[in-house]
Write a protein that holds these residues in place. Structure first.
Motif, PDB file in Angstrom:
ATOM      1  N   GLU A  89       0.833  -1.199   0.000  1.00 46.23           N
ATOM      2  CA  GLU A  89       0.000   0.000   0.000  1.00 46.23           C
ATOM      3  C   GLU A  89       0.874   1.259   0.000  1.00 46.23           C
ATOM      4  O   GLU A  89       0.567   2.251  -0.674  1.00 46.23           O
ATOM      5  N   THR A  90       1.990   1.210   0.737  1.00 44.39           N
ATOM      6  CA  THR A  90       2.911   2.356   0.768  1.00 44.39           C
ATOM      7  C   THR A  90       3.446   2.631  -0.638  1.00 44.39           C
ATOM      8  O   THR A  90       3.488   3.777  -1.095  1.00 44.39           O
ATOM      9  N   VAL A  92       2.096   1.732  -3.519  1.00 41.95           N
ATOM     10  CA  VAL A  92       1.008   2.210  -4.388  1.00 41.95           C
ATOM     11  C   VAL A  92       0.746   3.700  -4.128  1.00 41.95           C
ATOM     12  O   VAL A  92       0.583   4.482  -5.073  1.00 41.95           O
ATOM     13  N   SER A  93       0.767   4.113  -2.852  1.00 43.58           N
ATOM     14  CA  SER A  93       0.557   5.547  -2.530  1.00 43.58           C
ATOM     15  C   SER A  93       1.654   6.392  -3.159  1.00 43.58           C
ATOM     16  O   SER A  93       1.386   7.478  -3.667  1.00 43.58           O
ATOM     17  N   LEU A  94       2.890   5.889  -3.116  1.00 43.38           N
ATOM     18  CA  LEU A  94       4.007   6.635  -3.715  1.00 43.38           C
ATOM     19  C   LEU A  94       3.791   6.774  -5.229  1.00 43.38           C
ATOM     20  O   LEU A  94       4.078   7.826  -5.802  1.00 43.38           O
ATOM     21  N   ARG A  96       0.893   6.826  -6.716  1.00 47.66           N
ATOM     22  CA  ARG A  96      -0.236   7.753  -6.939  1.00 47.66           C
ATOM     23  C   ARG A  96       0.214   9.206  -6.870  1.00 47.66           C
ATOM     24  O   ARG A  96      -0.407  10.079  -7.461  1.00 47.66           O
ATOM     25  N   GLN A  97       1.302   9.459  -6.120  1.00 49.99           N
ATOM     26  CA  GLN A  97       1.778  10.850  -5.961  1.00 49.99           C
ATOM     27  C   GLN A  97       2.672  11.308  -7.101  1.00 49.99           C
ATOM     28  O   GLN A  97       2.991  12.482  -7.206  1.00 49.99           O
ATOM     29  N   ARG A  98       3.145  10.388  -7.920  1.00 51.98           N
ATOM     30  CA  ARG A  98       4.153  10.759  -8.929  1.00 51.98           C
ATOM     31  C   ARG A  98       3.558  11.615 -10.035  1.00 51.98           C
ATOM     32  O   ARG A  98       2.426  11.426 -10.444  1.00 51.98           O
ATOM     33  N   GLU A 106      -6.158   0.113 -11.529  1.00 57.55           N
ATOM     34  CA  GLU A 106      -5.530  -0.664 -10.458  1.00 57.55           C
ATOM     35  C   GLU A 106      -6.277  -1.991 -10.337  1.00 57.55           C
ATOM     36  O   GLU A 106      -7.510  -2.014 -10.399  1.00 57.55           O
ATOM     37  N   ASP A 108      -6.545  -5.242  -7.819  1.00 59.00           N
ATOM     38  CA  ASP A 108      -6.126  -5.742  -6.512  1.00 59.00           C
ATOM     39  C   ASP A 108      -6.338  -7.257  -6.427  1.00 59.00           C
ATOM     40  O   ASP A 108      -7.403  -7.723  -6.023  1.00 59.00           O
ATOM     41  N   TYR A 121      -0.544  -6.898  -6.564  1.00 62.01           N
ATOM     42  CA  TYR A 121      -1.305  -5.674  -6.835  1.00 62.01           C
ATOM     43  C   TYR A 121      -0.790  -5.131  -8.164  1.00 62.01           C
ATOM     44  O   TYR A 121       0.415  -4.936  -8.326  1.00 62.01           O
TER      45      TYR A 121
END
Ligand code: 0O2
Length: 213
Positions: A89-90, A92-94, A96-98, A106, A108, A121
Motif C-alpha cells: 500500500e505504501t 502504491v501511494s508513492l 499515486r503521488q508521482r 488498479e 487488486d 497488486y
C-alpha cells in the motif's frame, strides 16, 4: 523484424527509465536511514512469443499496431518486490503521488486472489517517453508483490509454461497449498515486522560503522 524492433523500442526505453526511477526510490529510503518498502525492482519487455500467445487469446492480429498497444497493457512490465504486505500500500501511494506517470487502472489481486492462488497488486500506468520523433505515451503494468507472492508466482509461471495451463490434479492441489503457505508466511512476517525492521536497521548501521558497537 525491423518493424517489431521499432515498435518495441519505446517500451524498452520506458522499462529502463522506470527501473532507474524506482530503484532510486529505494536508495532515497536507504539514504534517509528509513526501512525501504521496496526490496528490489525488475523489469522486462514482453517477449514476442508471449505477445503472440496473448494476441491469440484476445483474438487480435499479431502485428505492431495501435490496437496492440492499446489492448496489451503489459508489453512494458515492471515488478516491485516488498518484504511485507503492508509495504504494498505504501508503494502504491508513492506511485499515486508521482507526476511523471498517470495511473489508468488498479487491479487488486491481493484482496481478490485469483482462482489459481495468484496474489499481487497491479497498477497500469501511462508513461510518456521522449523520443527523437516527439513524446509517446506508453502503457506499462507495474506488479507490486511480497517476496513470498513472487516466489509462488515464479514457480507457478514455470509450471504453467510446462503444462500450458492444464495442471495434473496433484500439482494443482500442491500449488494451492503452496499459495496458502505463502499467505501464512506473509501473515507471520507481518506479525513480527517491527522486530525484523529493528534488526535490519541495526545491521545496516553496523555495516556502515562496525567499530562503534
Ligand atoms: P507474463 O509471462 O508474466 O507476461 P485481462 O486482459 O485484464 O483480462 P490480463 O491481461 O491477463 O487479463 O491481465 P492480468 O490477469 O491482470 O495479469 C496479467 C499478468 O499478471 C500476467 O501476465 C502474469 O504476469 C500475472 N498473472 C496473472 N495471473 C497469474 C497467475 O495465475 N499466475 C501467475 N504466475 N501470474 C499471473 P502474462 O502475460 O500472463 O504472463
Amino acid at each position: 523484424m525491423g518493424q517489431w524492433n521499432r515498435f518495441l523500442a519505446p517500451y524498452k526505453q520506458a522499462v529502463d527509465e522506470l527501473k532507474v526511477k524506482f530503484k532510486g526510490m529505494r536508495s532515497q529510503f536507504e539514504n534517509g536511514n528509513t526501512n525501504s518498502p521496496i526490496e528490489f525492482v525488475t523489469g522486462r519487455v514482453k517477449p514476442l512469443a508471449s505477445i503472440y500467445d496473448k494476441t491469440l487469446e484476445k483474438g487480435i492480429p499479431f502485428e505492431p499496431s495501435e490496437q496492440l498497444a492499446h489492448q496489451l497493457q503489459d508489453i512494458a512490465g515492471i515488478r516491485m518486490m516488498c518484504q511485507f504486505v503492508g509495504d504494498i500500500e505504501t508503494v502504491v501511494s508513492l506511485l499515486r503521488q508521482r507526476k511523471d506517470l498517470r495511473i489508468v487502472e488498479e487491479k487488486d489481486y491481493i484482496s481478490n486472489e485469483k482462482q489459481s492462488g495468484y496474489r499481487s497488486y497491479h497498477v497500469i500506468v501511462e508513461y510518456p517517453v521522449q523520443t527523437i520523433d516527439g513524446e509517446q505515451l506508453i502503457l506499462a503494468e507495474i506488479q507490486i508483490r511480497t517476496l513470498a507472492m513472487n516466489f509462488w508466482a515464479s514457480i507457478e509461471h514455470s509450471l504453467n509454461y510446462k503444462y500450458k495451463g492444464v495442471f495434473p490434479e496433484e500439482i494443482k492441489n500442491r500449488l494451492q497449498r503452496a499459495a496458502e503457505a505463502a499467505f501464512q508466511l506473509d501473515e507471520e512476517m507481518s506479525q513480527i515486522r517491527d522486530e525484523i525492521q529493528e534488526a535490519q536497521a541495526y545491521f545496516t548501521e553496523f555495516k556502515e560503522s562496525p567499530g562503534t558497537h
